[in-house]
Write a protein that holds these residues in place. Structure first.
Motif, PDB file in Angstrom:
ATOM      1  N   VAL A  87       0.849  -1.184   0.000  1.00  0.00           N
ATOM      2  CA  VAL A  87       0.000   0.000   0.000  1.00  0.00           C
ATOM      3  C   VAL A  87       0.880   1.227   0.000  1.00  0.00           C
ATOM      4  N   GLY A  88       0.739   2.064  -1.031  1.00  0.00           N
ATOM      5  CA  GLY A  88       1.427   3.341  -1.068  1.00  0.00           C
ATOM      6  C   GLY A  88       0.423   4.423  -0.760  1.00  0.00           C
ATOM      7  N   LEU A  89       0.794   5.443   0.034  1.00  0.00           N
ATOM      8  CA  LEU A  89      -0.180   6.406   0.531  1.00  0.00           C
ATOM      9  C   LEU A  89       0.392   7.805   0.515  1.00  0.00           C
ATOM     10  N   VAL A  90      -0.369   8.767  -0.007  1.00  0.00           N
ATOM     11  CA  VAL A  90       0.002  10.163   0.107  1.00  0.00           C
ATOM     12  C   VAL A  90      -0.814  10.770   1.235  1.00  0.00           C
ATOM     13  N   SER A  91      -0.393  11.862   1.790  1.00  0.00           N
ATOM     14  CA  SER A  91      -1.089  12.470   2.927  1.00  0.00           C
ATOM     15  C   SER A  91      -2.391  13.120   2.503  1.00  0.00           C
ATOM     16  N   ALA A  92      -3.293  13.264   3.483  1.00  0.00           N
ATOM     17  CA  ALA A  92      -4.581  13.910   3.199  1.00  0.00           C
ATOM     18  C   ALA A  92      -4.386  15.349   2.778  1.00  0.00           C
ATOM     19  N   SER A  93      -3.379  16.018   3.352  1.00  0.00           N
ATOM     20  CA  SER A  93      -3.149  17.415   2.997  1.00  0.00           C
ATOM     21  C   SER A  93      -2.753  17.555   1.535  1.00  0.00           C
ATOM     22  N   LEU A  94      -1.951  16.590   1.044  1.00  0.00           N
ATOM     23  CA  LEU A  94      -1.578  16.622  -0.372  1.00  0.00           C
ATOM     24  C   LEU A  94      -2.799  16.375  -1.243  1.00  0.00           C
ATOM     25  N   LEU A  95      -3.625  15.449  -0.815  1.00  0.00           N
ATOM     26  CA  LEU A  95      -4.841  15.164  -1.561  1.00  0.00           C
ATOM     27  C   LEU A  95      -5.726  16.396  -1.675  1.00  0.00           C
ATOM     28  N   LEU A  96      -5.867  17.105  -0.550  1.00  0.00           N
ATOM     29  CA  LEU A  96      -6.751  18.277  -0.537  1.00  0.00           C
ATOM     30  C   LEU A  96      -6.164  19.443  -1.308  1.00  0.00           C
ATOM     31  N   ALA A  97      -4.842  19.493  -1.344  1.00  0.00           N
ATOM     32  CA  ALA A  97      -4.195  20.612  -2.022  1.00  0.00           C
ATOM     33  C   ALA A  97      -4.412  20.556  -3.520  1.00  0.00           C
ATOM     34  N   GLY A  98      -4.458  19.335  -4.066  1.00  0.00           N
ATOM     35  CA  GLY A  98      -4.654  19.191  -5.505  1.00  0.00           C
ATOM     36  C   GLY A  98      -3.364  19.405  -6.255  1.00  0.00           C
TER      37      GLY A  98
ATOM     38  N   GLU B 280      -1.829  17.454 -12.277  1.00  0.00           N
ATOM     39  CA  GLU B 280      -1.951  16.237 -13.058  1.00  0.00           C
ATOM     40  C   GLU B 280      -3.397  16.048 -13.502  1.00  0.00           C
ATOM     41  N   LYS B 281      -3.546  15.402 -14.681  1.00  0.00           N
ATOM     42  CA  LYS B 281      -4.886  15.159 -15.209  1.00  0.00           C
ATOM     43  C   LYS B 281      -5.691  14.262 -14.271  1.00  0.00           C
ATOM     44  N   GLU B 282      -5.062  13.229 -13.709  1.00  0.00           N
ATOM     45  CA  GLU B 282      -5.717  12.323 -12.784  1.00  0.00           C
ATOM     46  C   GLU B 282      -4.770  12.046 -11.634  1.00  0.00           C
ATOM     47  N   GLN B 283      -4.961  12.753 -10.530  1.00  0.00           N
ATOM     48  CA  GLN B 283      -4.058  12.626  -9.386  1.00  0.00           C
ATOM     49  C   GLN B 283      -4.218  11.271  -8.733  1.00  0.00           C
ATOM     50  N   VAL B 284      -3.105  10.597  -8.441  1.00  0.00           N
ATOM     51  CA  VAL B 284      -3.098   9.324  -7.738  1.00  0.00           C
ATOM     52  C   VAL B 284      -2.847   9.604  -6.268  1.00  0.00           C
ATOM     53  N   VAL B 285      -3.748   9.126  -5.413  1.00  0.00           N
ATOM     54  CA  VAL B 285      -3.596   9.383  -3.984  1.00  0.00           C
ATOM     55  C   VAL B 285      -2.968   8.198  -3.259  1.00  0.00           C
ATOM     56  N   ALA B 286      -3.014   7.006  -3.854  1.00  0.00           N
ATOM     57  CA  ALA B 286      -2.447   5.834  -3.190  1.00  0.00           C
ATOM     58  C   ALA B 286      -2.361   4.683  -4.178  1.00  0.00           C
ATOM     59  N   LYS B 287      -1.659   3.633  -3.764  1.00  0.00           N
ATOM     60  CA  LYS B 287      -1.588   2.406  -4.546  1.00  0.00           C
ATOM     61  C   LYS B 287      -1.861   1.222  -3.630  1.00  0.00           C
ATOM     62  N   VAL B 288      -2.619   0.287  -4.146  1.00  0.00           N
ATOM     63  CA  VAL B 288      -2.812  -0.994  -3.481  1.00  0.00           C
ATOM     64  C   VAL B 288      -2.257  -2.039  -4.424  1.00  0.00           C
ATOM     65  N   ALA B 289      -1.106  -2.626  -4.015  1.00  0.00           N
ATOM     66  CA  ALA B 289      -0.348  -3.485  -4.926  1.00  0.00           C
ATOM     67  C   ALA B 289      -0.015  -2.667  -6.164  1.00  0.00           C
ATOM     68  N   ASP B 290      -0.411  -3.120  -7.325  1.00  0.00           N
ATOM     69  CA  ASP B 290      -0.109  -2.372  -8.557  1.00  0.00           C
ATOM     70  C   ASP B 290      -1.291  -1.532  -9.027  1.00  0.00           C
TER      71      ASP B 290
ATOM     72  N   ILE C 274      -5.159   4.209  -6.865  1.00  0.00           N
ATOM     73  CA  ILE C 274      -6.395   4.801  -6.362  1.00  0.00           C
ATOM     74  C   ILE C 274      -6.370   6.282  -6.714  1.00  0.00           C
ATOM     75  N   SER C 275      -7.287   6.689  -7.582  1.00  0.00           N
ATOM     76  CA  SER C 275      -7.277   8.077  -8.046  1.00  0.00           C
ATOM     77  C   SER C 275      -8.001   8.987  -7.068  1.00  0.00           C
ATOM     78  N   LYS C 276      -7.699  10.279  -7.208  1.00  0.00           N
ATOM     79  CA  LYS C 276      -8.381  11.287  -6.399  1.00  0.00           C
ATOM     80  C   LYS C 276      -9.883  11.244  -6.659  1.00  0.00           C
ATOM     81  N   THR C 277     -10.272  11.041  -7.915  1.00  0.00           N
ATOM     82  CA  THR C 277     -11.692  10.982  -8.267  1.00  0.00           C
ATOM     83  C   THR C 277     -12.392   9.830  -7.556  1.00  0.00           C
ATOM     84  N   GLN C 278     -11.740   8.663  -7.531  1.00  0.00           N
ATOM     85  CA  GLN C 278     -12.309   7.508  -6.843  1.00  0.00           C
ATOM     86  C   GLN C 278     -12.494   7.790  -5.351  1.00  0.00           C
ATOM     87  N   PHE C 279     -11.447   8.361  -4.752  1.00  0.00           N
ATOM     88  CA  PHE C 279     -11.505   8.582  -3.310  1.00  0.00           C
ATOM     89  C   PHE C 279     -12.505   9.676  -2.947  1.00  0.00           C
TER      90      PHE C 279
END
Length: 274
Positions: free
Chosen positions: A6-17, A20-30, A33-38
């Protein structure tokens, strides 16, 4: 069971925006998880994106469950095909339910309810008349001779009425409907069609203050007196609004359902042997 990364970016980074066309907020295996999904998940959980602490906790829980689901799926312990079929059925049911919920809320508005109420007055009004009666009962298994005795007694009361004797006193003396007899024979206001058809026909055909000849119904012989002339009573909108809404929503749903089916082409592919 395979390890899940699991790769994870912080909530503050997520909120900051970011740009990128589709920001990735985390990874589960390969899987990314996009910002839109979350953000759709936050919306589902009714968590505002401005609540940073709640967003951070939600992201952690979201990723833990994603990782757990991924690990179980990879383990092949469950029947993944069956699970996929069940999920697909749930997805279809949810889509259909959510669609019609939103559609019907728009299609059947408060104005639509008022318009239907105003345009269909006959459905929400009834005719009623205030009457009294004298009842001489005919009971099951009575012989014709016994019924004749009851009829004679009814005509005896009728003759006294024609001789100007008081209806209320005769009701107390003759009527076998003791509940109304104690109230001078009064039945109160009755709706047209809500009682025996013959009784109703006579009650509404009389003039105010007029009484009838003895008539026969399944209950026995009645002498009916009209106390007040028929009135038309309209049920208030608030009393019938729920019924109108139910009816209009059912009609709108059926019409929309049929329209949607016409828009899609459903093809059945029959398998052949050989």
């Amino acid at each position: 069971m395979k390890a899940v990364v699991v790769g994870l970016v912080s909530a503050s980074l997520l909120l900051a925006g970011c740009q990128e066309k589709e920001q990735v907020v985390a990874k589960v295996a390969d899987e990314k998880i996009s910002k839109t999904q979350f953000e759709a998940y936050l919306k589902h959980k009714h968590i505002p994106t401005t609540a940073e602490k709640r967003v951070g906790a939600a992201l952690e829980q979201y990723l833990e469950r994603e990782a757990l689901a991924k690990a179980i799926e990879d383990s092949q312990f469950l029947d993944n095909e069956l699970t996929a079929a069940e999920l697909n059925e749930f997805r279809k049911q949810m889509l259909i339910s959510r669609y019609f919920e939103k559609y019907l809320n728009q299609a059947v508005s408060e104005d639509a309810l008022h318009n239907y109420y105003a345009g269909n007055p006959d459905q929400f009004q009834s005719k009623r008349v205030n009457v009294a009666h004298i009842l001489l009962r005919v009971r099951p298994k009575m012989s014709e001779q016994e019924i004749g005795v009851v009829k004679t007694k009814a005509y005896e009361a009728y003759s006294k009425l024609r001789a100007n004797e008081d209806f209320s006193e005769l009701a107390k003396t003759y009527s076998e409907d003791r509940l109304s007899a104690e109230k001078n024979g009064e039945l109160g206001w009755i709706k047209e069609g809500a009682i025996d058809s013959e009784f109703s026909k006579v009650a509404f055909s009389l003039e105010e203050g007029e009484f009838s000849k003895p008539i026969r119904t399944p209950f026995g012989f009645h002498i009916i007196k009209q106390l007040q002339a028929p009135q038309v009573v309209k049920r208030p909108f608030e009393a019938v609004k729920g019924d109108i809404r139910y009816q209009l929503r059912a009609q709108a749903k059926q019409a929309e359902y049929e329209k949607l089916l016409k828009q899609v082409k459903v093809e059945k592919i029959a398998s052949s042997k050989g």
